[in-house]
Motif scaffolding. Structure first.
Motif, short mmCIF file in Angstrom:
data_model
loop_
_atom_site.label_atom_id
_atom_site.label_comp_id
_atom_site.label_asym_id
_atom_site.label_seq_id
_atom_site.Cartn_x
_atom_site.Cartn_y
_atom_site.Cartn_z
N ILE A 53 36.58 46.42 46.36
CA ILE A 53 36.51 45.10 45.75
C ILE A 53 35.93 45.25 44.35
N ASP A 54 36.62 44.75 43.36
CA ASP A 54 36.16 44.82 41.98
C ASP A 54 35.16 43.69 41.74
N CYS A 55 33.89 44.02 41.65
CA CYS A 55 32.83 43.01 41.50
C CYS A 55 32.07 43.27 40.22
N ASP A 56 32.56 42.84 39.10
CA ASP A 56 31.86 43.06 37.86
C ASP A 56 30.68 42.10 37.67
N TYR A 57 30.47 41.18 38.62
CA TYR A 57 29.33 40.29 38.53
C TYR A 57 28.09 40.88 39.19
N MET A 85 33.91 53.30 42.18
CA MET A 85 34.27 51.90 42.27
C MET A 85 34.64 51.58 43.72
N SER A 86 34.25 50.42 44.14
CA SER A 86 34.54 50.02 45.51
C SER A 86 35.93 49.41 45.59
N THR A 136 24.93 46.79 37.91
CA THR A 136 25.25 48.19 38.14
C THR A 136 24.07 49.10 37.81
#
Length: 66
Positions: free
Chosen positions: A4-8, A1-2, A11
């Motif tokens: 910045i949490d970017c679930d948009y 995981m980076s 993946t």
């Protein structure tokens, strides 16, 4: 995981079929050739106009960053 949490962001990796990749490359090449032709025409027109106005060729070279 980076950091910045970017679930948009997607993946999963998508495999592009070779035929589609080849068509994309051919289209990009055609687009690049068309752009090159337009750029050449515009630069030539600009240089011709400057010389007709009496601008020294060396100055045209410098101003066009050639």
């Amino acid at each position: 995981m980076s950091v910045i949490d970017c679930d948009y962001l997607p993946t999963e990796k998508v495999k592009i079929p070779a035929e589609l990749a080849l068509l994309i490359v051919r289209k990009a090449s055609a687009m690049a050739a068309a752009f090159e032709e337009q750029a050449l025409d515009q630069l030539t027109k600009d240089a011709r106009r400057a010389i007709l106005r009496g601008t020294e060729p060396r100055r045209v070279i410098r101003e066009m960053r050639l």
